[in-house]
Design a protein around this motif. Structure first.
Motif, PDB file in Angstrom:
ATOM      1  N   VAL A  32       0.795  -1.097  -0.290  1.00 39.08           N
ATOM      2  CA  VAL A  32       0.157   0.017   0.094  1.00 39.08           C
ATOM      3  C   VAL A  32       0.786   1.244  -0.311  1.00 39.08           C
ATOM      4  CG1 VAL A  32      -1.624   1.167   1.161  1.00 39.08           C
ATOM      5  CG2 VAL A  32      -1.841  -1.153   1.442  1.00 39.08           C
ATOM      6  N   GLU A  33       0.747   1.952  -1.008  1.00 38.91           N
ATOM      7  CA  GLU A  33       1.418   3.310  -0.821  1.00 38.91           C
ATOM      8  C   GLU A  33       0.586   4.491  -0.906  1.00 38.91           C
ATOM      9  OE1 GLU A  33       3.432   3.445  -4.806  1.00 38.91           O
ATOM     10  OE2 GLU A  33       5.118   2.302  -3.911  1.00 38.91           O
ATOM     11  N   ARG A  34       1.093   5.690   0.212  1.00 34.26           N
ATOM     12  CA  ARG A  34       0.120   6.787   0.462  1.00 34.26           C
ATOM     13  C   ARG A  34       0.603   7.567  -0.496  1.00 34.26           C
ATOM     14  NH1 ARG A  34       1.212   7.528   6.813  1.00 34.26           N
ATOM     15  NH2 ARG A  34      -0.774   7.687   7.092  1.00 34.26           N
ATOM     16  N   VAL A  35      -0.581   8.309  -0.911  1.00 30.78           N
ATOM     17  CA  VAL A  35      -0.328   9.466  -2.134  1.00 30.78           C
ATOM     18  C   VAL A  35      -1.110  10.707  -1.683  1.00 30.78           C
ATOM     19  CG1 VAL A  35      -1.046  10.180  -4.502  1.00 30.78           C
ATOM     20  CG2 VAL A  35      -0.264   7.638  -3.912  1.00 30.78           C
ATOM     21  N   PRO A  36      -0.353  11.827  -1.313  1.00 33.51           N
ATOM     22  CA  PRO A  36      -0.972  12.844  -0.812  1.00 33.51           C
ATOM     23  C   PRO A  36      -1.914  13.620  -1.856  1.00 33.51           C
ATOM     24  CG  PRO A  36       1.368  13.015  -1.155  1.00 33.51           C
ATOM     25  CD  PRO A  36       1.080  11.785  -1.641  1.00 33.51           C
ATOM     26  N   VAL A  37      -3.072  13.955  -1.338  1.00 30.23           N
ATOM     27  CA  VAL A  37      -4.052  14.702  -2.258  1.00 30.23           C
ATOM     28  C   VAL A  37      -4.106  16.100  -1.749  1.00 30.23           C
ATOM     29  CG1 VAL A  37      -6.211  14.727  -3.223  1.00 30.23           C
ATOM     30  CG2 VAL A  37      -4.897  12.531  -2.775  1.00 30.23           C
ATOM     31  N   VAL A  38      -4.058  17.089  -2.676  1.00 30.23           N
ATOM     32  CA  VAL A  38      -4.138  18.606  -1.944  1.00 30.23           C
ATOM     33  C   VAL A  38      -5.449  19.163  -3.030  1.00 30.23           C
ATOM     34  CG1 VAL A  38      -3.267  20.743  -2.088  1.00 30.23           C
ATOM     35  CG2 VAL A  38      -1.763  18.980  -1.956  1.00 30.23           C
ATOM     36  N   ARG A  39      -6.495  19.603  -2.127  1.00 36.05           N
ATOM     37  CA  ARG A  39      -7.593  20.208  -2.766  1.00 36.05           C
ATOM     38  C   ARG A  39      -7.875  21.520  -1.918  1.00 36.05           C
ATOM     39  NH1 ARG A  39     -11.389  15.113  -2.758  1.00 36.05           N
ATOM     40  NH2 ARG A  39     -10.450  14.163  -4.509  1.00 36.05           N
ATOM     41  N   GLY A  40      -7.303  22.427  -2.681  1.00 36.72           N
ATOM     42  CA  GLY A  40      -7.467  23.814  -2.188  1.00 36.72           C
ATOM     43  C   GLY A  40      -6.496  24.006  -1.169  1.00 36.72           C
ATOM     44  N   ASP A  41      -6.934  24.337   0.148  1.00 35.64           N
ATOM     45  CA  ASP A  41      -6.122  24.365   1.405  1.00 35.64           C
ATOM     46  C   ASP A  41      -6.044  23.378   2.289  1.00 35.64           C
ATOM     47  OD1 ASP A  41      -8.670  24.954   2.251  1.00 35.64           O
ATOM     48  OD2 ASP A  41      -8.115  26.551   3.411  1.00 35.64           O
ATOM     49  N   GLN A  42      -6.900  22.128   1.636  1.00 31.65           N
ATOM     50  CA  GLN A  42      -6.983  20.867   2.524  1.00 31.65           C
ATOM     51  C   GLN A  42      -5.926  19.768   1.957  1.00 31.65           C
ATOM     52  OE1 GLN A  42     -11.106  19.878   2.518  1.00 31.65           O
ATOM     53  NE2 GLN A  42     -11.615  21.232   4.175  1.00 31.65           N
ATOM     54  N   VAL A  43      -5.208  19.192   2.753  1.00 32.68           N
ATOM     55  CA  VAL A  43      -4.385  18.104   2.351  1.00 32.68           C
ATOM     56  C   VAL A  43      -5.053  16.832   2.965  1.00 32.68           C
ATOM     57  CG1 VAL A  43      -2.019  17.229   2.547  1.00 32.68           C
ATOM     58  CG2 VAL A  43      -2.489  19.630   2.486  1.00 32.68           C
ATOM     59  N   GLY A  44      -5.040  16.002   2.204  1.00 34.12           N
ATOM     60  CA  GLY A  44      -5.448  14.516   2.604  1.00 34.12           C
ATOM     61  C   GLY A  44      -4.544  13.358   2.055  1.00 34.12           C
ATOM     62  N   GLU A  45      -4.896  12.323   1.895  1.00 32.88           N
ATOM     63  CA  GLU A  45      -4.302  11.274   1.160  1.00 32.88           C
ATOM     64  C   GLU A  45      -5.470  10.269   0.694  1.00 32.88           C
ATOM     65  OE1 GLU A  45      -3.255   8.670   5.233  1.00 32.88           O
ATOM     66  OE2 GLU A  45      -1.603   9.736   4.136  1.00 32.88           O
ATOM     67  N   THR A  46      -4.855   9.394  -0.465  1.00 27.64           N
ATOM     68  CA  THR A  46      -5.556   8.377  -0.953  1.00 27.64           C
ATOM     69  C   THR A  46      -4.273   7.206  -1.174  1.00 27.64           C
ATOM     70  OG1 THR A  46      -6.885   7.722  -2.767  1.00 27.64           O
ATOM     71  CG2 THR A  46      -4.962   8.845  -3.448  1.00 27.64           C
ATOM     72  N   PHE A  47      -4.690   6.053  -1.432  1.00 28.80           N
ATOM     73  CA  PHE A  47      -3.898   5.028  -1.466  1.00 28.80           C
ATOM     74  C   PHE A  47      -3.616   4.290  -2.799  1.00 28.80           C
ATOM     75  CE2 PHE A  47      -5.600   5.589   2.680  1.00 28.80           C
ATOM     76  CZ  PHE A  47      -4.374   5.659   3.510  1.00 28.80           C
ATOM     77  N   THR A  48      -2.563   3.770  -3.043  1.00 30.10           N
ATOM     78  CA  THR A  48      -2.517   2.989  -4.361  1.00 30.10           C
ATOM     79  C   THR A  48      -1.862   1.555  -3.976  1.00 30.10           C
ATOM     80  OG1 THR A  48      -0.106   3.637  -5.016  1.00 30.10           O
ATOM     81  CG2 THR A  48      -2.046   4.899  -5.853  1.00 30.10           C
ATOM     82  N   PHE A  49      -2.145   0.547  -4.969  1.00 24.43           N
ATOM     83  CA  PHE A  49      -1.798  -0.796  -4.579  1.00 24.43           C
ATOM     84  C   PHE A  49      -0.879  -1.068  -5.590  1.00 24.43           C
ATOM     85  CE2 PHE A  49      -6.169  -2.319  -2.507  1.00 24.43           C
ATOM     86  CZ  PHE A  49      -5.825  -1.530  -1.466  1.00 24.43           C
ATOM     87  N   LYS A  50       0.155  -2.137  -5.257  1.00 27.07           N
ATOM     88  CA  LYS A  50       1.022  -2.652  -6.197  1.00 27.07           C
ATOM     89  C   LYS A  50       1.571  -3.841  -5.753  1.00 27.07           C
ATOM     90  CE  LYS A  50       5.455  -0.604  -4.661  1.00 27.07           C
ATOM     91  NZ  LYS A  50       6.699   0.225  -5.172  1.00 27.07           N
ATOM     92  N   PRO A  51       1.750  -4.889  -6.487  1.00 30.13           N
ATOM     93  CA  PRO A  51       2.337  -6.066  -5.860  1.00 30.13           C
ATOM     94  C   PRO A  51       3.467  -6.024  -5.272  1.00 30.13           C
ATOM     95  CG  PRO A  51       1.653  -6.251  -8.443  1.00 30.13           C
ATOM     96  CD  PRO A  51       1.774  -4.663  -8.031  1.00 30.13           C
ATOM     97  N   TRP A  52       3.562  -6.832  -4.118  1.00 38.10           N
ATOM     98  CA  TRP A  52       4.888  -6.903  -3.411  1.00 38.10           C
ATOM     99  C   TRP A  52       5.605  -7.912  -3.879  1.00 38.10           C
ATOM    100  CZ3 TRP A  52       6.328  -9.829   1.455  1.00 38.10           C
ATOM    101  CH2 TRP A  52       7.520  -9.215   1.935  1.00 38.10           C
ATOM    102  N   LEU A  53       6.937  -7.516  -4.036  1.00 34.48           N
ATOM    103  CA  LEU A  53       7.851  -8.232  -4.748  1.00 34.48           C
ATOM    104  C   LEU A  53       7.659  -8.827  -6.186  1.00 34.48           C
ATOM    105  CD1 LEU A  53       9.052 -10.561  -1.581  1.00 34.48           C
ATOM    106  CD2 LEU A  53      10.011  -8.672  -2.714  1.00 34.48           C
ATOM    107  N   ALA A  54       7.089  -7.870  -7.000  1.00 34.54           N
ATOM    108  CA  ALA A  54       6.418  -8.039  -8.220  1.00 34.54           C
ATOM    109  C   ALA A  54       7.512  -9.212  -9.206  1.00 34.54           C
ATOM    110  CB  ALA A  54       5.954  -6.799  -8.778  1.00 34.54           C
ATOM    111  N   LEU A  55       8.582  -8.965  -8.875  1.00 42.48           N
ATOM    112  CA  LEU A  55       9.442  -9.736  -9.835  1.00 42.48           C
ATOM    113  C   LEU A  55       9.418 -11.326  -9.324  1.00 42.48           C
ATOM    114  CD1 LEU A  55      12.643  -7.491  -9.482  1.00 42.48           C
ATOM    115  CD2 LEU A  55      10.824  -7.723 -11.446  1.00 42.48           C
ATOM    116  N   SER A  56       8.871 -11.629  -8.602  1.00 44.32           N
ATOM    117  CA  SER A  56       8.568 -12.930  -8.157  1.00 44.32           C
ATOM    118  C   SER A  56       7.224 -13.640  -8.626  1.00 44.32           C
ATOM    119  CB  SER A  56       8.529 -13.361  -6.756  1.00 44.32           C
ATOM    120  OG  SER A  56       8.324 -14.767  -6.255  1.00 44.32           O
TER     121      SER A  56
END
Length: 124
Positions: A37-61
């Protein structure tokens, strides 16, 4: 069927995956189909939040099961329902598309090799 858990490792990585006890060694756990799970900051106006993205862990396996040392785990918990649904959708999509893609890639490789050889004679 197992239920996914959110796993926070001591070094800061956040994973989601099914956890299983290792029957022969109580110092480790199996994590199945882990997603980072990677956290991605999101800025909307003067508010800062976050969303998340998924990626396979150890994708080379190509493995779907990995051993985690219990001493490397800070904590684990149940994900929110929305996160659990996103995880399940991601896993279904990733593994289904991966298998289809791998089969298509194999087929394309065979065709490319055949074309490169420029075989015109056949053996009877």
């Amino acid at each position: 069927m197992l239920e996914p858990k959110v796993v926070l490792l001591k070094q800061g990585t956040c994973l989601i995956g099914d956890l299983e006890e290792e029957s022969r060694d109580n110092t480790v756990l199996w994590i199945i189909r882990p997603v980072e799970v990677e956290r991605v900051p999101v800025v909307r106006g003067d508010q800062v939040g976050e969303t998340f993205t998924f990626k396979p862990w150890l994708a080379l396996s190509s493995d779907e099961r990995f051993i985690l040392s219990k001493k490397d785990i800070l904590t684990f918990c149940n994900p929110e329902e929305k996160i659990r649904r996103h995880y399940n959708d991601f896993i279904d999509d990733y593994y289904n598309n991966f298998e289809k893609s791998a089969k298509q890639e194999d087929k394309n490789s065979e065709e490319e090799l055949f074309n490169k050889l420029n075989v015109t004679d056949t053996i009877h």
